[in-house]
Design a protein around this motif. Structure first.
Motif, mmCIF file in Angstrom:
data_model
loop_
_atom_site.group_PDB
_atom_site.id
_atom_site.type_symbol
_atom_site.label_atom_id
_atom_site.label_comp_id
_atom_site.label_asym_id
_atom_site.label_seq_id
_atom_site.Cartn_x
_atom_site.Cartn_y
_atom_site.Cartn_z
ATOM 1 N N PHE A 258 0.826 -1.089 0.520
ATOM 2 C CA PHE A 258 0.141 0.166 0.320
ATOM 3 C C PHE A 258 0.674 1.297 0.301
ATOM 4 O O PHE A 258 0.275 2.362 -0.624
ATOM 5 N N GLY A 259 2.310 1.447 0.830
ATOM 6 C CA GLY A 259 2.708 2.430 0.672
ATOM 7 C C GLY A 259 3.141 2.406 -0.279
ATOM 8 O O GLY A 259 3.426 3.687 -0.463
ATOM 9 N N ILE A 260 3.508 1.553 -1.019
ATOM 10 C CA ILE A 260 4.406 1.536 -2.650
ATOM 11 C C ILE A 260 3.638 2.288 -3.087
ATOM 12 O O ILE A 260 4.063 3.201 -4.969
ATOM 13 N N LEU A 262 0.739 4.193 -2.552
ATOM 14 C CA LEU A 262 0.368 5.272 -2.309
ATOM 15 C C LEU A 262 1.664 5.891 -2.830
ATOM 16 O O LEU A 262 1.678 8.023 -3.430
ATOM 17 N N THR A 263 3.137 5.889 -2.550
ATOM 18 C CA THR A 263 3.752 6.969 -2.640
ATOM 19 C C THR A 263 3.759 7.388 -3.532
ATOM 20 O O THR A 263 4.547 8.402 -4.990
ATOM 21 N N MET A 264 3.840 6.048 -5.453
ATOM 22 C CA MET A 264 3.493 6.454 -6.739
ATOM 23 C C MET A 264 2.733 6.830 -6.703
ATOM 24 O O MET A 264 3.088 8.273 -7.433
ATOM 25 N N LEU A 265 1.742 7.464 -6.176
ATOM 26 C CA LEU A 265 0.516 7.738 -6.207
ATOM 27 C C LEU A 265 1.074 9.607 -6.742
ATOM 28 O O LEU A 265 0.478 10.327 -7.319
ATOM 29 N N ASN A 267 3.762 10.666 -5.844
ATOM 30 C CA ASN A 267 4.936 11.152 -6.299
ATOM 31 C C ASN A 267 3.839 11.947 -8.268
ATOM 32 O O ASN A 267 4.539 13.168 -8.609
ATOM 33 N N ARG A 268 3.362 11.212 -8.314
ATOM 34 C CA ARG A 268 2.751 11.502 -9.788
ATOM 35 C C ARG A 268 1.413 12.080 -9.805
ATOM 36 O O ARG A 268 1.886 13.261 -10.595
ATOM 37 N N HIS A 269 0.362 12.293 -9.168
ATOM 38 C CA HIS A 269 -0.715 12.821 -9.018
ATOM 39 C C HIS A 269 -0.656 13.499 -7.499
ATOM 40 O O HIS A 269 -1.450 14.391 -7.277
ATOM 41 N N LEU A 327 -9.229 4.796 -13.452
ATOM 42 C CA LEU A 327 -8.716 4.119 -13.597
ATOM 43 C C LEU A 327 -7.997 4.262 -11.889
ATOM 44 O O LEU A 327 -6.561 4.051 -12.055
ATOM 45 N N LEU A 328 -8.428 5.221 -11.357
ATOM 46 C CA LEU A 328 -7.109 4.879 -10.105
ATOM 47 C C LEU A 328 -8.059 3.463 -8.598
ATOM 48 O O LEU A 328 -7.674 3.329 -8.561
ATOM 49 N N SER A 331 -6.429 1.371 -10.723
ATOM 50 C CA SER A 331 -5.077 1.033 -10.185
ATOM 51 C C SER A 331 -4.847 0.686 -8.617
ATOM 52 O O SER A 331 -3.539 -0.429 -8.721
ATOM 53 N N PHE A 335 -1.969 -2.979 -7.384
ATOM 54 C CA PHE A 335 -0.872 -2.646 -7.395
ATOM 55 C C PHE A 335 -0.751 -1.727 -5.808
ATOM 56 O O PHE A 335 -0.129 -2.821 -5.150
ATOM 57 N N TRP B 82 10.246 6.753 -6.001
ATOM 58 C CA TRP B 82 9.869 6.869 -7.256
ATOM 59 C C TRP B 82 10.327 8.422 -7.460
ATOM 60 O O TRP B 82 10.607 8.258 -9.171
ATOM 61 N N PRO B 95 1.058 5.442 -11.364
ATOM 62 C CA PRO B 95 -0.124 4.746 -11.479
ATOM 63 C C PRO B 95 -0.909 4.177 -12.496
ATOM 64 O O PRO B 95 -1.615 3.709 -12.300
ATOM 65 N N LEU B 96 -1.273 5.015 -12.429
ATOM 66 C CA LEU B 96 -2.593 5.335 -13.177
ATOM 67 C C LEU B 96 -2.311 5.203 -15.115
ATOM 68 O O LEU B 96 -2.946 5.584 -15.839
#
Lengths: 359, 110
Positions: A258-260, A262-265, A267-269, A327-328, A331, A335, B82, B95-96
């Motif tokens: 979950f942490g990986i 959420l940090t990925m999400l 980081n991007r958004h 999508l969220l 995703s 993941f 990341w 991720p999206l």
């Protein structure tokens, strides 16, 4: 003589709200309230609040001490410097040992940078932590502002406590519809009415998580199981496209996966994820874990005392600005849940070793 | 700070903060701590494989993120994962991204 205890991490509450939504009026009330006698309040201008009759002592040209025990300061320049100055004065014993800071933000400000400052500044983050975000919403002009200004929506979305002001000037039906509107933007922040006799200042700064959890799991069901698309005052889809929805997860969540995710999400958004909050059933944990994030910033997760009821599923509320909800969700499913088989044999099979050594 | 590589320590990331065996501890429960790190590496690798990256534990203190050609970067905790991954693989790790989700869903169904 025992010295009053200064908390390890002093909470910083943020008071925000749109221009003219009654922040200063609420603040003037807070300053006189015994609930904030142990607080330091950072405001933009002394003149606005009209402190003269509360004033006990002037500490220096930016700081005064009030009758209620509350310390009141104006912010000049950077907020971080003002907080550091307060911290320094407290450590040197120049000001009373306050146990909380309340920051009044300007009406158009996005509350996020303040929270971010507290978390990222190398000095501040070891002495302070973000407390509740309190957002005032004007019952008269609020609906129009929500329909027009993105800032207004963002302020409501990040709030931990929503305070409806000027309710005495508005018909009850309008207040109810404003309440519904606020619920679609922010499903779980307790909604308080400033003119209500039962309004207690202490509720604003109280960080009782069960209050949040209770709202999240209220028996009336989830406020926004289906994504809610906001409309402008005119009925068209809102340009800010703030959407809130709840994800319910049946199986226990692996914290690391979950942490990986959420940090990925984030980081991007990150700037589009106005709010993430929820109760998680973490694999291998008896008690639920509450998570709480504002944009790029995720607060330290809290272990709750117990589950609020029999429901052991995880519930996560997302308030997003212009992200595709479908999508969220996909995703998250793909993941955030650990799909790989759990290695039960991480510990060497001792029986085999023993068997070999004896043979 | 590590005197060899100049990595500043003590940066607590929120993902490190759930109290379970092996997370907070520094001097005791060494086995739990290593198991927890190994588990993180395993899960992170599953995600990073989609971008042609691998991660490994470095001395129980940091992580090393590498591309298939060996370009590497040391990261302190998962909070730095990341941005570093995007620098190394030269594209956004989103991720999206529908293609990424499609691939992951197909892998789950198999």
């Amino acid at each position: 003589m025992t010295e009053p205890q200064v908390p390890l991490l002093t909470p910083i509450n943020l008071l925000t709200g749109f221009l003219g939504s009654g922040k200063t009026t609420l603040l003037a009330r807070l300053l006189a309230d015994p609930a904030l006698s142990d607080a330091a309040v950072l405001i933009n201008e002394f003149g606005e609040v009209g402190l003269d009759h509360h004033l006990v002592e002037r500490i220096d040209d930016t700081m005064v001490l009030l009758q209620s025990g509350c310390l009141c300061c104006t912010v000049r320049g950077e907020l971080a410097d003002a907080i550091k100055d307060l911290h320094s004065k407290r450590e040197r014993g120049l000001v009373p040992p306050f146990r909380r800071i309340v920051v009044e933000s300007t009406g158009l400000a996005d509350p996020f940078p303040v929270l971010s400052t507290i978390k990222s500044d190398p000095v501040l983050r070891h002495h302070f932590r973000p407390g509740n975000v309190i957002t005032t919403v004007d019952a008269v002009n609020g609906p129009g502002q929500l329909g027009t200004y993105v800032e207004s929506n963002r302020q409501v979305a990040v709030a931990d406590r929503l305070v409806v002001t000027k309710a005495d000037l508005t018909p009850a039906a309008d207040i109810a519809s404003l309440g519904e509107k606020l619920r679609t933007i922010n499903p779980d922040a307790p909604l308080l009415t400033a003119t209500d006799p039962s309004f207690v200042v202490a509720d604003l700064v109280d960080e009782n998580l069960s209050l949040r959890a209770a709202a999240l799991q209220s028996t009336s069901g989830f406020y926004c199981e289906a994504p809610v698309q906001l409309a402008t005052a005119g009925g068209a889809a809102h340009q800010s496209a703030v959407t809130s929805f709840v994800m319910t997860v049946e199986r226990a969540i692996d914290w690391t996966a979950f942490g990986i995710w959420l940090t990925m999400l984030l980081n991007r958004h990150g700037e589009k994820v106005l709010r993430v909050k929820g109760i998680l059933n973490i694999a291998g944990e008896e008690r639920p874990v509450a998570i709480h994030g504002v944009q790029h910033l995720v607060h330290t997760p809290v272990h709750m005392e117990r589950w609020p009821d029999e429901d052991r599923r995880s519930h996560i509320v997302f308030i997003v600005d212009g992200l595709d909800v479908g999508l969220l969700k996909r995703s998250f499913e793909a993941f955030a849940l650990d799909q790989s088989p759990v290695e039960t044999a991480a510990v060497p099979k001792r029986s085999l070793q023993e068997h070999q050594s004896f043979s | 700070m590590c005197s060899l590589c100049g990595v500043l320590g003590g940066n607590e990331h929120w993902a490190d903060a759930v109290a379970r065996p092996g997370v907070y501890t520094r001097n005791v429960e060494r086995i739990d701590r290593r198991r927890e790190r190994a588990n993180r590496v395993r899960i992170a690798n599953a995600m990073l494989a989609r971008f042609g990256l691998t991660i490994s534990d470095w001395q129980g203190a940091s992580f090393v993120l590498s591309t298939r050609t060996g370009k590497s970067e040391i990261i302190e905790d998962l909070g730095h994962l990341w941005p570093a991954a995007e620098r190394l693989c030269g594209r956004a790790c989103d991720p999206l991204d529908p293609a990424l989700i499609d691939a992951a869903e197909a892998a789950i169904d198999d």
